[in-house]
Design an enzyme around this catalytic site. Structure first.
Site, PDB file in Angstrom:
ATOM      1  N   GLN A  35      -5.670   2.163   7.991  1.00  0.00           N
ATOM      2  CA  GLN A  35      -4.671   1.438   7.191  1.00  0.00           C
ATOM      3  C   GLN A  35      -5.207   0.028   7.019  1.00  0.00           C
ATOM      4  OE1 GLN A  35      -1.845   1.825   5.426  1.00  0.00           O
ATOM      5  NE2 GLN A  35      -1.846  -0.389   5.104  1.00  0.00           N
ATOM      6  N   GLN A  68      -4.281  -2.484   4.451  1.00  0.00           N
ATOM      7  CA  GLN A  68      -3.404  -3.571   4.012  1.00  0.00           C
ATOM      8  C   GLN A  68      -2.621  -4.112   5.205  1.00  0.00           C
ATOM      9  OE1 GLN A  68      -0.429  -2.526   1.073  1.00  0.00           O
ATOM     10  NE2 GLN A  68      -0.296  -4.584   0.282  1.00  0.00           N
ATOM     11  N   GLY A  88       4.212   5.147   2.550  1.00  0.00           N
ATOM     12  CA  GLY A  88       3.054   5.493   1.747  1.00  0.00           C
ATOM     13  C   GLY A  88       2.145   4.299   1.607  1.00  0.00           C
ATOM     14  N   MET A  89       0.897   4.572   1.254  1.00  0.00           N
ATOM     15  CA  MET A  89      -0.078   3.510   1.004  1.00  0.00           C
ATOM     16  C   MET A  89      -0.915   3.933  -0.182  1.00  0.00           C
ATOM     17  SD  MET A  89      -1.337   0.584   1.759  1.00  0.00           S
ATOM     18  CE  MET A  89      -2.572  -0.078   0.645  1.00  0.00           C
ATOM     19  N   GLU A  90      -1.016   3.011  -1.136  1.00  0.00           N
ATOM     20  CA  GLU A  90      -1.541   3.338  -2.461  1.00  0.00           C
ATOM     21  C   GLU A  90      -3.064   3.361  -2.541  1.00  0.00           C
ATOM     22  OE1 GLU A  90       0.131   0.631  -1.458  1.00  0.00           O
ATOM     23  OE2 GLU A  90      -0.539  -1.210  -2.470  1.00  0.00           O
ATOM     24  N   HIS A 134       6.366   5.551  -6.221  1.00  0.00           N
ATOM     25  CA  HIS A 134       6.020   4.183  -5.838  1.00  0.00           C
ATOM     26  C   HIS A 134       4.500   4.024  -5.680  1.00  0.00           C
ATOM     27  CE1 HIS A 134       6.832   0.302  -3.731  1.00  0.00           C
ATOM     28  NE2 HIS A 134       5.685   0.608  -3.152  1.00  0.00           N
ATOM     29  N   GLU A 135       3.906   4.891  -4.911  1.00  0.00           N
ATOM     30  CA  GLU A 135       2.460   4.743  -4.661  1.00  0.00           C
ATOM     31  C   GLU A 135       1.658   4.987  -5.933  1.00  0.00           C
ATOM     32  OE1 GLU A 135       2.183   3.213  -2.085  1.00  0.00           O
ATOM     33  OE2 GLU A 135       3.988   3.847  -1.027  1.00  0.00           O
ATOM     34  N   HIS A 147       1.548   1.920  -8.076  1.00  0.00           N
ATOM     35  CA  HIS A 147       0.555   0.933  -7.643  1.00  0.00           C
ATOM     36  C   HIS A 147      -0.800   1.130  -8.331  1.00  0.00           C
ATOM     37  CE1 HIS A 147       2.399  -1.566  -4.588  1.00  0.00           C
ATOM     38  NE2 HIS A 147       2.774  -0.542  -3.826  1.00  0.00           N
ATOM     39  N   GLU A 194       4.363  -5.475  -5.077  1.00  0.00           N
ATOM     40  CA  GLU A 194       5.466  -4.621  -4.615  1.00  0.00           C
ATOM     41  C   GLU A 194       6.710  -4.687  -5.506  1.00  0.00           C
ATOM     42  OE1 GLU A 194       4.902  -2.386  -2.618  1.00  0.00           O
ATOM     43  OE2 GLU A 194       3.081  -3.055  -1.600  1.00  0.00           O
ATOM     44  N   ASP A 226       3.959 -19.455   5.513  1.00  0.00           N
ATOM     45  CA  ASP A 226       4.222 -18.996   6.874  1.00  0.00           C
ATOM     46  C   ASP A 226       5.417 -18.037   6.964  1.00  0.00           C
ATOM     47  OD1 ASP A 226       5.940 -20.905   6.101  1.00  0.00           O
ATOM     48  OD2 ASP A 226       5.817 -22.147   7.902  1.00  0.00           O
ATOM     49  N   TYR A 283      10.076  -6.640  -2.672  1.00  0.00           N
ATOM     50  CA  TYR A 283      10.281  -5.356  -3.351  1.00  0.00           C
ATOM     51  C   TYR A 283      11.524  -5.409  -4.239  1.00  0.00           C
ATOM     52  CZ  TYR A 283       7.036  -2.977  -0.093  1.00  0.00           C
ATOM     53  OH  TYR A 283       5.944  -2.574   0.623  1.00  0.00           O
ATOM     54  N   ARG A 287       6.618   5.525  11.824  1.00  0.00           N
ATOM     55  CA  ARG A 287       6.757   4.727  10.603  1.00  0.00           C
ATOM     56  C   ARG A 287       7.497   3.434  10.923  1.00  0.00           C
ATOM     57  NH1 ARG A 287       9.763   7.031   5.194  1.00  0.00           N
ATOM     58  NH2 ARG A 287       9.577   5.111   3.967  1.00  0.00           N
TER      59      ARG A 287
HETATM   60  N1  BES Z   1       1.560  -1.106  -0.075  1.00  0.00           N
HETATM   61  C1  BES Z   1       2.751  -0.722   0.605  1.00  0.00           C
HETATM   62  C2  BES Z   1       2.607  -0.654   2.094  1.00  0.00           C
HETATM   63  C3  BES Z   1       2.211  -1.970   2.726  1.00  0.00           C
HETATM   64  C4  BES Z   1       2.788  -3.160   2.340  1.00  0.00           C
HETATM   65  C5  BES Z   1       1.270  -1.988   3.729  1.00  0.00           C
HETATM   66  C6  BES Z   1       2.395  -4.361   2.925  1.00  0.00           C
HETATM   67  C7  BES Z   1       0.886  -3.174   4.313  1.00  0.00           C
HETATM   68  C8  BES Z   1       1.434  -4.365   3.920  1.00  0.00           C
HETATM   69  C9  BES Z   1       3.270   0.612   0.088  1.00  0.00           C
HETATM   70  O1  BES Z   1       3.070   0.796  -1.270  1.00  0.00           O
HETATM   71  C10 BES Z   1       4.754   0.635   0.297  1.00  0.00           C
HETATM   72  O2  BES Z   1       5.406  -0.181  -0.271  1.00  0.00           O
HETATM   73  N2  BES Z   1       5.254   1.576   1.076  1.00  0.00           N
HETATM   74  C11 BES Z   1       6.672   1.745   1.271  1.00  0.00           C
HETATM   75  C12 BES Z   1       7.141   2.799   0.316  1.00  0.00           C
HETATM   76  C13 BES Z   1       8.498   2.630  -0.223  1.00  0.00           C
HETATM   77  C14 BES Z   1       8.869   1.271  -0.673  1.00  0.00           C
HETATM   78  C15 BES Z   1       8.763   3.639  -1.327  1.00  0.00           C
HETATM   79  C16 BES Z   1       6.901   2.158   2.703  1.00  0.00           C
HETATM   80  O3  BES Z   1       5.921   2.344   3.435  1.00  0.00           O
HETATM   81  O4  BES Z   1       8.020   2.307   3.115  1.00  0.00           O
HETATM   82 ZN    ZN Z   2       4.279  -0.567  -2.340  1.00  0.00          ZN
END
Ligand code: BES
Ligand code: ZN
Length: 629
Positions: free
Chosen positions: A162, A164, A297-299, A323-324, A327, A346, A398, A407, A580
């Site tokens: 992972q 990000q 999820g992760m895109e 969502h993914e 992205h 996001e 910060d 989001y 999660r």
């Molecule tokens: N890119 C994000 C996950 C992420 C954000 C990882 C910031 C690290 C730092 C991913 O697209 C995401 O938003 N996942 C959500 C999905 C949901 C909003 C549909 C999640 O993991 O819950």
């Molecule tokens: Zn996202």
């Protein structure tokens, strides 16, 4: 027309972008923004002096030692007078660095900090390609190594990454900044019968022999991407096709259910293309990971990573796939240059996710999910305080960053613009935005400038009505916000009111509701409830046995906040069964907030579940527990 568009990009580039230079024969390096708003405080790199344009990994996976080792060959674009390059590093151990001819280069690790790791400065001299030999063990924070017992099959180990936001610097020696886009390739060796997949084009579907009991898998990404999008998974993996360019990977035990759950993938890609232009990444595959995957999820490009908690059995949670997938435009194609502008990834994506859901499933379902998102924004504003600087879309350096802001407030902002200018005009604008800035970094200021140039076009009245700067830089929710449809949950809200007023549980048609209606109901109940009422709900609707992760989570939050003992074992099962962060962290917080009742329960459960969590999740819970003691 095409020529004109290309010319426009070149002209725009020459104003605010560093001049692109050829990275490798026939390939242009993606621009790096030069403005003050694009300076990434999370990297040690100084891309205006020397930057990585291409990463070539040649790595071996050792599941026994939980160790990655091999080489990273970096192509560098640098000022003619540049004699060193600064990379990000957080824990990997360098064995040697040479130029392309194998001549050793001097290097040094500088002072760093807990958050960012340490700068790795390499004396490149005139070299513009370097080879880093390195390894990293089980401590690499991006990586989670799973023992066979932690997988669905129970017989083979597993590895996933992972990246990000800034975790890839724990296993890939490069400049780990979203504004420094890099092409990449990889050759990964793993023991048979494991398969390796990555977030790029698969060049060797069956792998190639690589020594006794080993196979090598090769990949490449020919589009310049933000380095947090380099991702890997390895395990006993199987693939099921969904459509011509879509499919899903998972363990054999889980792949059928995953393929069924996500059978709308191809239609989703098509629907998104109709809205925002071509899908530019070739394939759109997904991988359903073991339950410790720390996000929904992760895109990762070409290969979305997903938690198994979205495989609900009834396709109810496919909004995460939407969502993914979204992205692939907002995030992967046009990418936040710096993390405080994460809403550009996001917020845009949450807005597009909802448009995809509407295109596939109609207004009603989309309006319900939009209403839940509105509630999330409200909850974030309540928690942070509406005048907190952390409620600005362009977040202060910060600020921890609340998803309810990036989001949900982000999506509401775009919806507000959409309603002001009309859908047709806004869709056309967004499509143009993705074309104009494809494979480039973006900042809040640059987005606003683009919006003004291509959508507002000097319409003073529109400009006044939108209040763009207030939305992006101001706190709270401006009162021109596009509200969600009050009809979305009218039935649920009526039933909730009757119940809260003392009505019988039997009058709540919970069994007839979809997941969103159930979550709305559970979230609208008063936070303080007496035990008899909770027990009545639990018994009537089997809440503690919910198989839908979203409804179970909403119930457990409520139950634990009320010290409802019978829900503790369900909470423990849930917390031990998946990692999660979105679920784990709030549930441990709910327990910790219940002082002498909840804290010992939290500590007991966490002592047991911590070893199975990815560092993203355990890191967040560790911080929570430290605050609590
Ligand atoms: N890119 C994000 C996950 C992420 C954000 C990882 C910031 C690290 C730092 C991913 O697209 C995401 O938003 N996942 C959500 C999905 C949901 C909003 C549909 C999640 O993991 O819950
Ligand atoms: Zn996202």
């Amino acid at each position: 027309m095409r020529l004109f568009a290309a010319l426009a990009i070149v002209l725009a580039s020459s104003v605010a972008l560093a001049p692109p230079a050829a990275a490798r024969a026939g390939q242009e390096a993606a621009p790096v923004l030069t403005g003050a708003d694009a300076v990434d405080s999370a990297t040690f790199a100084r891309p205006q002096e020397a930057r990585v344009t291409h990463v070539a990994l040649d790595l071996a996976l050792d599941f026994e030692a939980q160790r990655v080792s091999g080489t990273a060959t970096l192509d560098i674009q640098a000022r003619p007078d540049a004699r060193e390059i600064v990379l990000d590093s957080d824990g990997y151990e360098v064995e040697s660095i040479t130029d392309a001819q194998g001549r050793p280069l001097a290097y040094a690790l500088g002072e760093g900090d807990e958050r960012r790791g340490r700068p790795l400065t390499v004396r490149i001299g005139e070299a513009r390609r370097i080879v880093i030999r390195y390894h990293v063990g089980p401590e690499a924070k991006a990586l989670q190594w799973l023992r066979p017992e932690q997988t669905a099959g129970g017989r083979h180990p597993y590895l996933f990454s992972q990246g990000q936001a800034i975790l890839n610097r724990t296993w890939i020696p490069t400049q780990d900044s979203p504004g420094i886009r890099q092409t990449w390739e990889a050759r990964i060796t793993a023991p048979e019968p494991l398969k390796v997949v990555m977030s790029g084009e698969r060049l060797t579907p069956a792998g190639e022999p690589a020594g006794p009991g080993l196979r090598a898998y090769r990949f490449r990404m020919t589009h310049p991407v933000a380095p947090y999008l380099i991702a890997i998974a390895a395990g006993n993996l199987e693939f099921r096709a969904i459509g011509p360019r879509t499919g899903v990977w998972s363990e054999p035990e889980t792949v059928e259910a995953a393929a069924r759950e996500f059978d709308a993938a191809e239609r989703m890609v098509e629907a998104t293309e109709r809205l925002y232009g071509p899908y530019r990444w070739g394939r759109y595959d997904m991988i359903v990971l073991p339950p410790s995957f720390p996000f929904g999820g992760m895109e990762n490009p070409t290969l979305t990573f997903l938690t198994p908690t979205v495989v609900a059995g009834d396709r109810s949670l496919v909004g995460i796939m939407a969502h993914e997938l979204a992205h692939s435009w907002s995030g992967n194609l046009v990418t936040n240059a710096v993390w405080p502008d994460g809403w550009l990834n996001e917020g845009f994506t949450s807005y597009i996710e909802n448009r995809i859901m509407e295109a596939l499933y109609g207004h009603e379902r989309a309006a319900q999910e939009e209403a839940l998102s509105w509630d999330e924004a409200q909850a974030a504003l309540r928690e942070l305080g509406a005048d907190s600087p952390a409620t600005a879309l362009h977040a202060p350096e910060d600020a921890g960053g609340s998803s309810g802001i990036a989001y949900d407030k982000g999506a509401i902002f775009l919806r507000t613009i959409e309603r002001a200018v009309g859908r047709e005009a806004f869709d056309a604008y967004l499509r143009g935005y993705f074309d104009r800035h494809a494979f480039q970094p973006m900042t809040s200021a640059r987005f606003l400038a683009d919006l003004r140039a291509h959508l507002i076009r000097g319409d003073a009245d529109l400009e006044r009505r939108l209040r763009l700067d207030e939305w992006v830089y101001g706190t709270g929710l401006p009162d021109n916000a596009a509200r969600s449809d009050p009809a979305a949950f009218a039935n649920v809200d009526a039933a909730t009111q009757a119940f809260v007023a003392g009505g019988p549980v039997a009058a709540v048609p919970y069994g007839e509701w979809n997941w969103a209606e159930r979550v709305r109901f559970l979230q609208s109940l008063p936070r303080q409830m007496d035990r008899a009422r909770l027990a009545a709900l639990d018994e009537a609707f089997h809440l503690s046995d919910s198989t839908n992760s979203e409804t179970l989570f909403a119930w457990l939050r409520l139950a634990l906040a009320n010290r409802y003992e019978p829900a503790v074992s369900a909470a423990e099962r849930f917390l031990a069964g998946m990692g999660r962060a979105k679920f784990v962290v709030p549930l441990f917080r709910a327990l910790m907030e219940q002082g002498e009742w909840g804290e010992p329960i939290a500590r007991r459960i966490y002592a047991r579940t911590r070893p199975s969590y990815h560092s993203v999740t355990s890191g967040a819970v560790d911080r929570l527990m430290q605050r609590g003691s």
